[in-house]
Design a protein around this motif. Structure first.
Motif, PDB file in Angstrom:
ATOM      1  N   ILE A 144       0.836  -1.198   0.000  1.00 45.47           N
ATOM      2  CA  ILE A 144       0.000   0.000   0.000  1.00 45.47           C
ATOM      3  C   ILE A 144       0.875   1.254   0.000  1.00 45.47           C
ATOM      4  O   ILE A 144       0.572   2.243  -0.671  1.00 45.47           O
ATOM      5  CB  ILE A 144      -0.947   0.002   1.215  1.00 45.47           C
ATOM      6  N   ALA A 145       1.980   1.196   0.739  1.00 46.18           N
ATOM      7  CA  ALA A 145       2.900   2.336   0.788  1.00 46.18           C
ATOM      8  C   ALA A 145       3.652   2.530  -0.522  1.00 46.18           C
ATOM      9  O   ALA A 145       4.273   3.576  -0.730  1.00 46.18           O
ATOM     10  CB  ALA A 145       3.893   2.148   1.934  1.00 46.18           C
ATOM     11  N   SER A 197      -6.130   2.906  -5.675  1.00 48.69           N
ATOM     12  CA  SER A 197      -5.627   4.015  -4.880  1.00 48.69           C
ATOM     13  C   SER A 197      -5.318   3.520  -3.465  1.00 48.69           C
ATOM     14  O   SER A 197      -5.796   2.457  -3.052  1.00 48.69           O
ATOM     15  CB  SER A 197      -6.666   5.138  -4.813  1.00 48.69           C
ATOM     16  N   LYS A 198      -4.550   4.292  -2.718  1.00 48.25           N
ATOM     17  CA  LYS A 198      -4.275   3.928  -1.326  1.00 48.25           C
ATOM     18  C   LYS A 198      -5.575   3.881  -0.525  1.00 48.25           C
ATOM     19  O   LYS A 198      -5.754   3.021   0.350  1.00 48.25           O
ATOM     20  CB  LYS A 198      -3.291   4.912  -0.701  1.00 48.25           C
ATOM     21  N   PHE A 313       1.942   4.071   7.826  1.00 46.60           N
ATOM     22  CA  PHE A 313       1.114   2.915   7.479  1.00 46.60           C
ATOM     23  C   PHE A 313       1.108   1.890   8.621  1.00 46.60           C
ATOM     24  O   PHE A 313       0.068   1.323   8.961  1.00 46.60           O
ATOM     25  CB  PHE A 313       1.611   2.276   6.180  1.00 46.60           C
ATOM     26  N   SER A 314       2.280   1.673   9.215  1.00 44.22           N
ATOM     27  CA  SER A 314       2.358   0.765  10.366  1.00 44.22           C
ATOM     28  C   SER A 314       1.606   1.341  11.557  1.00 44.22           C
ATOM     29  O   SER A 314       0.950   0.611  12.307  1.00 44.22           O
ATOM     30  CB  SER A 314       3.823   0.517  10.739  1.00 44.22           C
ATOM     31  N   LEU A 315       1.710   2.656  11.748  1.00 45.22           N
ATOM     32  CA  LEU A 315       0.995   3.303  12.845  1.00 45.22           C
ATOM     33  C   LEU A 315      -0.514   3.148  12.665  1.00 45.22           C
ATOM     34  O   LEU A 315      -1.237   2.871  13.623  1.00 45.22           O
ATOM     35  CB  LEU A 315       1.377   4.783  12.899  1.00 45.22           C
ATOM     36  N   TYR A 316      -0.981   3.321  11.449  1.00 45.36           N
ATOM     37  CA  TYR A 316      -2.417   3.178  11.175  1.00 45.36           C
ATOM     38  C   TYR A 316      -2.888   1.760  11.487  1.00 45.36           C
ATOM     39  O   TYR A 316      -3.945   1.565  12.109  1.00 45.36           O
ATOM     40  CB  TYR A 316      -2.700   3.523   9.719  1.00 45.36           C
ATOM     41  N   ALA A 317      -2.096   0.758  11.090  1.00 47.02           N
ATOM     42  CA  ALA A 317      -2.463  -0.633  11.369  1.00 47.02           C
ATOM     43  C   ALA A 317      -2.524  -0.896  12.870  1.00 47.02           C
ATOM     44  O   ALA A 317      -3.355  -1.681  13.341  1.00 47.02           O
ATOM     45  CB  ALA A 317      -1.456  -1.581  10.711  1.00 47.02           C
ATOM     46  N   LEU A 340      -2.082   9.452   4.681  1.00 46.10           N
ATOM     47  CA  LEU A 340      -1.632   8.248   3.985  1.00 46.10           C
ATOM     48  C   LEU A 340      -2.101   8.252   2.544  1.00 46.10           C
ATOM     49  O   LEU A 340      -1.357   7.904   1.629  1.00 46.10           O
ATOM     50  CB  LEU A 340      -2.191   7.000   4.683  1.00 46.10           C
ATOM     51  N   CYS A 341      -3.340   8.618   2.347  1.00 45.19           N
ATOM     52  CA  CYS A 341      -3.935   8.553   1.015  1.00 45.19           C
ATOM     53  C   CYS A 341      -3.401   9.633   0.088  1.00 45.19           C
ATOM     54  O   CYS A 341      -3.561   9.543  -1.138  1.00 45.19           O
ATOM     55  CB  CYS A 341      -5.452   8.632   1.119  1.00 45.19           C
ATOM     56  N   GLN A 342      -2.786  10.663   0.667  1.00 43.11           N
ATOM     57  CA  GLN A 342      -2.237  11.744  -0.151  1.00 43.11           C
ATOM     58  C   GLN A 342      -0.784  11.500  -0.549  1.00 43.11           C
ATOM     59  O   GLN A 342      -0.239  12.208  -1.392  1.00 43.11           O
ATOM     60  CB  GLN A 342      -2.335  13.070   0.605  1.00 43.11           C
ATOM     61  N   GLN A 343      -0.160  10.514   0.056  1.00 41.78           N
ATOM     62  CA  GLN A 343       1.256  10.266  -0.226  1.00 41.78           C
ATOM     63  C   GLN A 343       1.446   9.627  -1.601  1.00 41.78           C
ATOM     64  O   GLN A 343       0.616   8.882  -2.053  1.00 41.78           O
ATOM     65  CB  GLN A 343       1.850   9.356   0.851  1.00 41.78           C
TER      66      GLN A 343
END
Length: 343
Positions: A144-145, A197-198, A313-317, A340-343
């Motif tokens: 995803i990243a 998309s992310k 991404f890890s923080l979100y998980a 995250l989605c804007q990266q």
């Protein structure tokens, strides 16, 4: 399959196995260049040697042109049918063989043998989507990243330091949740994002993400940053979230993630000051041991704390499936996702 000569394949067609005999004498009568991608064997289906044919066993993934040339060359010498035998076959080549009337059979369950009035397609074996195992989740987050997009199973085995067999299992977990992310061509399975998309990928995988926390150590003593820096811990949880949202950073408490070896090193350095708090006490310092290692980090927190934090991404998980009573935390997690989605 990695050599020019492949003596055997085990292919079943409606319960019978394609039996392979010795090398076909036809091989000596056709141009060598026509045989470049194949090994010819006498063959038949089942125990009885009725309806014999020539098995053209592919030694690498064949093209339609090579297959067509081989079948034509053999047909000028021997009237027996020719069956292209493969380990696996993709839909493009399968459909092309059908159009050309070329017989084929593969170990993955596909077969088209018109001279025997046989056509077989593999039964669907898609597994039920389930929460991801730690290493499968690690692979998904890196995909995803955008870090591990397009990587083969072999490359992922090297990155995760896991066996090819283990990585195959992880990819099957991912495929069960989102089949388009897995592509197979000949012997190569690869992970690839077909333009999701992310935001879409997070929607797909979020229900299957699990907390990466394996163990939590709650301590009463907050070490000096200079004691921590050599071990390169990463801020996480509520200590990292403020750097991706409008939450205020609380310098009086700290939550970090470290691996088991570094935790042991820090404990030895801390000595008698290492004191775990009771369940009803508020800790000043929390150490998390995770079920998988980090493959990236963020420097957003370095200026304020001297330490990097886990990648977003890890923080979100870690945070998404926790129960939080404070609506400000929910808002902060939403802000994290937006970033995250804007990266």
């Amino acid at each position: 399959m990695d050599t020019k000569i492949m003596p055997d394949l085990t292919i079943e067609v409606f319960g019978d196995t394609i039996e392979l005999g010795g090398p076909s004498p036809v091989a000596a009568k056709i141009p060598r260049i026509t045989l470049e991608h194949f090994c010819l064997r006498d063959a038949w289906l089942g125990d009885e040697k009725e309806n014999p044919f020539i098995a053209a066993i592919a030694t690498d993934y064949p093209s339609l042109i090579n297959s067509r040339s081989l079948v034509a060359a053999i047909g000028n010498i021997d009237p027996k049918p020719v069956v292209i035998c493969l380990e696996t076959i993709d839909s493009g080549l399968r459909n092309a063989y059908h159009r050309e009337g070329i017989s084929f059979a593969s170990e993955d369950g596909n077969a088209y043998l018109p001279f025997l009035k046989i056509q077989q397609a593999p039964a669907s074996t898609r597994r039920k989507p389930e929460p991801l195992s730690p290493q499968a989740q690690r692979i998904v987050l890196n995909l995803i990243a955008g870090r591990w997009d397009g990587y083969s199973a072999s490359a992922l085995a090297e990155l995760t330091k896991r066996s090819r067999a283990s990585v195959t299992k992880y990819l099957k977990e991912i495929e069960a949740i989102c089949p388009p992310l897995l592509k197979a061509s000949w012997r190569v399975r690869a992970l690839g994002n077909p333009r999701y998309s992310k935001d879409e990928l997070l929607d797909i995988f979020e229900p299957y993400l699990k907390s990466p926390i394996k163990k939590v150590i709650r301590l009463s003593h907050l070490p000096a940053i200079d004691e921590l820096k050599p071990l390169q811990p990463k801020l996480t949880g509520m200590s990292a979230l403020p750097f991706f949202s409008d939450l205020a950073h609380d310098a009086s408490r700290m939550t970090i993630m470290m691996d088991q070896e570094d935790i042991a090193t820090l404990q030895a350095q801390t000595g008698s000051a290492w004191r775990e708090t009771a369940w009803n006490e508020e800790p000043a310092f929390v150490i998390e041991e995770w079920t998988y290692p980090l493959d990236d980090a963020s420097d957003r927190s370095i200026a304020a704390t001297g330490l990097a934090c886990v990648d977003p991404f890890s923080l979100y998980a870690e945070l998404i499936n926790d129960e939080h009573d404070d609506p400000r935390i929910h808002d902060a997690i939403d802000q994290l996702r937006e970033q995250l989605c804007q990266q």
